[in-house]
Design an enzyme around this catalytic site. Structure first.
Site, PDB file in Angstrom:
ATOM      1  N   TYR A   1      14.955  30.561   6.628  1.00  0.00           N
ATOM      2  CA  TYR A   1      13.724  31.192   7.127  1.00  0.00           C
ATOM      3  C   TYR A   1      13.745  31.293   8.650  1.00  0.00           C
ATOM      4  O   TYR A   1      14.166  30.356   9.329  1.00  0.00           O
ATOM      5  CB  TYR A   1      12.504  30.353   6.731  1.00  0.00           C
ATOM      6  CG  TYR A   1      12.163  30.397   5.270  1.00  0.00           C
ATOM      7  CD1 TYR A   1      11.869  31.613   4.644  1.00  0.00           C
ATOM      8  CD2 TYR A   1      12.107  29.233   4.521  1.00  0.00           C
ATOM      9  CE1 TYR A   1      11.540  31.650   3.299  1.00  0.00           C
ATOM     10  CE2 TYR A   1      11.774  29.259   3.181  1.00  0.00           C
ATOM     11  CZ  TYR A   1      11.493  30.476   2.575  1.00  0.00           C
ATOM     12  OH  TYR A   1      11.161  30.504   1.251  1.00  0.00           O
TER      13      TYR A   1
ATOM     14  N   ARG B   1     -10.945  -0.911  14.565  1.00  0.00           N
ATOM     15  CA  ARG B   1     -10.888  -0.146  13.314  1.00  0.00           C
ATOM     16  C   ARG B   1     -11.877  -0.872  12.385  1.00  0.00           C
ATOM     17  O   ARG B   1     -13.051  -0.895  12.706  1.00  0.00           O
ATOM     18  CB  ARG B   1      -9.451  -0.118  12.773  1.00  0.00           C
ATOM     19  CG  ARG B   1      -9.200   0.929  11.733  1.00  0.00           C
ATOM     20  CD  ARG B   1      -7.701   1.088  11.421  1.00  0.00           C
ATOM     21  NE  ARG B   1      -7.111  -0.133  10.864  1.00  0.00           N
ATOM     22  CZ  ARG B   1      -5.848  -0.229  10.463  1.00  0.00           C
ATOM     23  NH1 ARG B   1      -5.034   0.817  10.568  1.00  0.00           N
ATOM     24  NH2 ARG B   1      -5.374  -1.345   9.959  1.00  0.00           N
TER      25      ARG B   1
ATOM     26  N   MET C   1      10.987  24.128   1.464  1.00  0.00           N
ATOM     27  CA  MET C   1      10.163  23.220   0.672  1.00  0.00           C
ATOM     28  C   MET C   1      11.015  22.384  -0.285  1.00  0.00           C
ATOM     29  O   MET C   1      10.805  21.184  -0.439  1.00  0.00           O
ATOM     30  CB  MET C   1       9.115  24.000  -0.124  1.00  0.00           C
ATOM     31  CG  MET C   1       8.129  23.111  -0.851  1.00  0.00           C
ATOM     32  SD  MET C   1       6.965  24.025  -1.863  1.00  0.00           S
ATOM     33  CE  MET C   1       5.694  24.409  -0.685  1.00  0.00           C
TER      34      MET C   1
ATOM     35  N   LYS D   1       0.852  -1.200   0.000  1.00  0.00           N
ATOM     36  CA  LYS D   1       0.000   0.000   0.000  1.00  0.00           C
ATOM     37  C   LYS D   1       0.885   1.246   0.000  1.00  0.00           C
ATOM     38  O   LYS D   1       2.089   1.163   0.262  1.00  0.00           O
ATOM     39  CB  LYS D   1      -0.914  -0.023   1.235  1.00  0.00           C
ATOM     40  CG  LYS D   1      -0.170  -0.070   2.575  1.00  0.00           C
ATOM     41  CD  LYS D   1      -1.127  -0.335   3.728  1.00  0.00           C
ATOM     42  CE  LYS D   1      -0.373  -0.425   5.047  1.00  0.00           C
ATOM     43  NZ  LYS D   1      -1.240  -0.866   6.146  1.00  0.00           N
TER      44      LYS D   1
HETATM   45  C1  LIG Z   1      -0.532  -1.800   6.884  1.00  0.00           C
HETATM   46  C2  LIG Z   1      -1.090  -3.047   7.320  1.00  0.00           C
HETATM   47  C3  LIG Z   1      -0.260  -4.178   7.468  1.00  0.00           C
HETATM   48  C4  LIG Z   1       1.236  -4.135   7.320  1.00  0.00           C
HETATM   49  O1  LIG Z   1       1.793  -3.643   8.505  1.00  0.00           O
HETATM   50  P1  LIG Z   1       3.380  -3.537   8.728  1.00  0.00           P
HETATM   51  O2  LIG Z   1       3.493  -3.174  10.161  1.00  0.00           O
HETATM   52  O3  LIG Z   1       3.869  -2.496   7.822  1.00  0.00           O
HETATM   53  O4  LIG Z   1       3.945  -4.866   8.430  1.00  0.00           O
HETATM   54  C5  LIG Z   1      -0.868  -5.380   7.771  1.00  0.00           C
HETATM   55  N1  LIG Z   1      -2.205  -5.447   7.951  1.00  0.00           N
HETATM   56  C6  LIG Z   1      -3.026  -4.381   7.857  1.00  0.00           C
HETATM   57  C7  LIG Z   1      -4.472  -4.541   8.070  1.00  0.00           C
HETATM   58  C8  LIG Z   1      -2.475  -3.143   7.545  1.00  0.00           C
HETATM   59  O5  LIG Z   1      -3.273  -2.087   7.452  1.00  0.00           O
END
Ligand SMILES: *Cc1c(COP(=O)(O)O)cnc(C)c1O
Length: 748
Positions: free
Chosen positions: A603, A470, A652, A376
């Site tokens: 800055y 969640r 930036m 992701k």
């Molecule tokens: C992001 C995520 C993972 C991976 O987690 P890591 O700690 O990066 O290995 C696994 N399961 C779910 C549901 C996640 O959202």
């Protein structure tokens, strides 16, 4: 632990180059005619198909990956550009010889030149370059238009035409209409060994091997190769003794022979030897020149009897000369092209280290548990397509993404295997799940019912909330869960939960995690007892594996640790892992200047010099993902292997560092923000900690402006400092070679 480059292919390039030298020097001719025929005219014929297959192997998947964008055609364009440039240079190199020997005299018509340039090559060995260009064009066209099977069929047909005009011409001649056909062909070109008939099948074969991703055991490959070679030798000998060959560059049995040989070489994974790619190509280009030089030299010193007439000595001399000339060219270019690369800010992503991390986890996880790679957020900033593509190659067939868009992007770029969407997908988009073969997470019963009416059959994993609160249906609401499994239109292929404190070894956190684990497995038991099939089971993320490796499940959803880092420096884990960071971040020194005592920088004038201070402006800023919280000395960069503190506020697009104590810093130098420089290194964990966040956040915020450069040549088994240093100097050596424009054209 295994290293994963295509070492076998790289080493065999050298062997293939030497086989081509032997085709033009007949090493065994003064020993025996028969031995020479078998070696030069049969065995050495594997060389050209091999080079073509390597080209197809790397080019075709790239081409198809980009079906929806321009990337694929860029890959083809890149190959065509490189090869044409190389061909152009080679034509020029051999032009004086052409003129001297008068080869062009009778060909100086438009058609004559066209024939020479497009089909025959302007010098005897150069036919290969136009043939690979034409072949690549044909095969690319076929692959984008037709199914893989049809491509194979069509290219095989072309090869058949080639064969009948080559080794089998003696038979062809006897069939009058075939002979008529070939009479016309041979008015157009002298041989069927060209880009139209011969090269497509081997390019396609290489491409198909890459696309299928199939692997064969060494035993299978050896058996197949041995059998095919025996048949090849038989075929060649029969054709030879019956004098059927018009030319002897192609055999039918080369196809199975090459198939098994190529698979055999693919089995030999190890450190990639990029330098051998350029080296073998150089040997191929220069060896005819060396033949001329060796002949000239032998005449001059009156040693033709020894050097020319003894074919073995001749071969060895020519080979040695070709190697020396090629090495010399490599060396010269290496010096000239140091530091050609001028990206502003870039990430180096070492795919070999990714493979190492995968292997590390394979040793930790129980056999029955597979890796579901979490890619992701653009693979935590590493580039989702490239990372997932590499993982596909190493046999990973399950991925997790956060959104449907991420899943579609992977599919559009040719990623295969299961892709699970961990997040919520809006009902309006659900129809796309099926189109792209994506698996959706069921976040609760209501959502299951929406899914159930939205699509006819949707692949889902059911998520159970065991305390993270969640996504997921509450484990207590067992009847709700049953109802989810009852949904007719849901194909439940998996069931999972997520642990909320698996990263902590504090007793109360361990207790909570164990409770979550217990609840998950109990709920699964209930589900099974009620007659439902939960499908594949998974609950661990990276820390889940490292702290609870023994859990019985089908997948581990590993994210951050795949990229070779942990979320925080402070986390201890039960299992010790040897992870290799995949990503480094680098930028340039774009300006150096000196300020006097009491002058300020940046800055808000947050830094004031307390002495005469030399500063460097670095071309990376918070828009590139460098957290502003690293300002004012919280963070540092490495230049020339030394630490330079960040001074003032990060801007930036730029940031300033103190280089008063690093005298050798010059404009254009590389500043390392994450990664190693000499003996110093900055880890992503460290940088994240200094900026008050987790590595996950730091990496996933890496800006789009930062170019991602993928490298595949590091080594990861030797852990001693010496080895690491050697590795780094080799990597930078190769990197500078890689970055050279001219060099990229010498590489195949
Ligand atoms: C992001 C995520 C993972 C991976 O987690 P890591 O700690 O990066 O290995 C696994 N399961 C779910 C549901 C996640 O959202």
């Amino acid at each position: 632990m295994k290293e994963k480059g295509y070492a076998g292919l790289d080493y065999f390039r050298l062997i293939a180059a030497l086989l081509i030298v032997s085709i033009h020097t007949f090493p065994l001719i003064s020993v025996s005619q028969e031995a020479d025929f078998i070696f030069t005219h049969i065995i050495a014929r594997v060389a050209v198909p091999f080079f073509l297959m390597v080209t197809g192997f790397f080019l075709i998947p790239e081409l198809l990956k980009g079906k929806d964008g321009h990337k694929g055609f860029n890959a083809l364009g890149g190959f065509l550009k490189k090869t044409s440039l190389l061909y152009g240079v080679a034509i020029l190199i051999y032009l004086p010889v052409n003129i001297y020997t008068g080869t062009f005299k009778d060909k100086l018509s438009v058609t004559g030149i066209f024939k020479a340039v497009v089909f025959e090559g302007t010098f005897y060995h150069l036919w290969y370059l136009p043939a690979s260009i034409l072949g690549a064009l044909i095969v690319s066209l076929l692959f984008t238009k037709f199914s893989h099977k049809l491509v194979l069929g069509l290219t095989l047909f072309l090869y058949l035409i080639a064969l009948l005009g080559d080794s089998y011409y003696g038979l062809t001649e006897q069939v009058s209409y075939l002979k008529g056909f070939y009479d016309i062909l041979f008015m157009l070109f002298d041989y069927t060994r060209n880009g139209l008939f011969m090269t497509p099948v081997f390019l396609a074969l290489g491409g198909l091997i890459a696309l299928s991703g199939k692997k064969y055991t060494i035993k299978t490959c050896l058996t197949g190769f041995a059998a095919a070679t025996a048949l090849l030798l038989t075929e060649g000998s029969i054709l030879h003794t019956h004098q059927l060959q018009r030319h002897d560059s192609m055999y039918l049995m080369l196809l199975p022979c090459m198939f098994f040989l190529f698979h055999l070489l693919l089995n030999w994974r190890g450190k990639a030897r990029n330098i051998l790619r350029s080296f073998s190509m150089l040997i191929y280009i220069v060896h005819p020149m060396c033949i001329i030089l060796v002949r000239g030299f032998a005449k001059a010193v009156h040693l033709t009897g020894l050097i020319i007439d003894n074919s073995i000595v001749h071969f060895i001399t020519v080979t040695a000369a070709s190697i020396v000339v090629s090495a010399f060219v490599l060396l010269v270019f290496y010096k000239k092209d140091k530091d050609v690369k001028k990206d502003r800010a870039w990430a180096e992503i070492d795919l070999n280290n990714l493979d190492c991390n995968i292997n590390e986890f394979k040793t930790i996880l129980p056999k029955s548990c597979n890796i579901m790679a979490v890619v992701k957020a653009n693979a935590y900033g590493h580039g989702d397509i490239e990372i997932a593509g590499e993982l596909n190659k190493t046999g990973i067939n399950a991925f997790a993404v956060a959104t449907i868009e991420e899943g579609i992007r992977l599919r559009k770029n040719g990623i295969s295997g299961e892709i699970l969407i961990l997040g919520y997908t809006f009902p309006e988009q659900l129809y796309k799940l099926k189109q792209y073969d994506l698996t959706q997470t069921v976040v609760d019963l209501d959502y299951a019912e929406i899914l159930n009416v939205a699509n006819r059959r949707t692949k889902v994993h059911v998520k159970i909330d065991t305390g993270m609160h969640r996504l997921g249906e509450n484990y207590n609401d067992i009847f709700n869960l049953y109802k989810i499994y009852e949904c007719k239109n849901l194909i439940v292929t998996g069931t999972y939960t997520h642990l909320s404190v698996s990263d902590s070894l504090e007793q109360q956190d361990v207790d909570f995690t164990n409770l979550q684990i217990d609840m998950f497995y109990k709920t699964l038991e209930n589900i099974r007892e009620a007659g439902y099939n939960p499908g594949k089971i998974h609950l661990q993320s990276s820390y889940g594996v490292l702290n609870y490796p023994y859990l019985k499940c089908d997948f581990a959803r590993i994210g951050i640790a795949l990229y070779g880092v942990l979320s925080s420096e402070n986390h201890k884990t039960r299992i010790c892992v040897d992870l290799q960071p995949v990503l480094s971040i680098k930028a340039r020194v774009v300006l150096t200047k000196e300020i006097t005592k009491n002058e300020s920088v940046g800055y808000g004038r947050q830094f004031t010099a307390d002495r005469k201070t030399r500063i460097a402006v670095i071309s990376i800023g918070y828009a590139d993902g460098i957290p502003r919280t690293l300002s004012c000395g919280k963070g540092h960069v490495l230049i020339h292997g030394k630490k330079a503190a960040i001074i003032g506020k990060i801007c930036m697009d730029q940031l300033m560092v103190d280089i008063t104590d690093i005298a050798e810093v010059r404009q254009g130098d590389i500043a390392t923000l994450i990664g190693r420089d000499g003996t110093e290194s900055v880890s992503a964990e460290e940088a994240a900690a200094h900026s008050g966040t987790l590595t996950n956040e730091f990496l996933s915020r890496l800006g789009l402006r930062v170019t991602r450069n993928y490298i595949n040549n590091a080594c990861c088994t030797n852990k001693s400092r010496f080895a690491i240093n050697l590795k780094n100097s080799l990597t930078s050596f190769k990197f500078s070679i890689k970055s050279s424009q001219l060099f990229s054209i010498i590489r195949e």
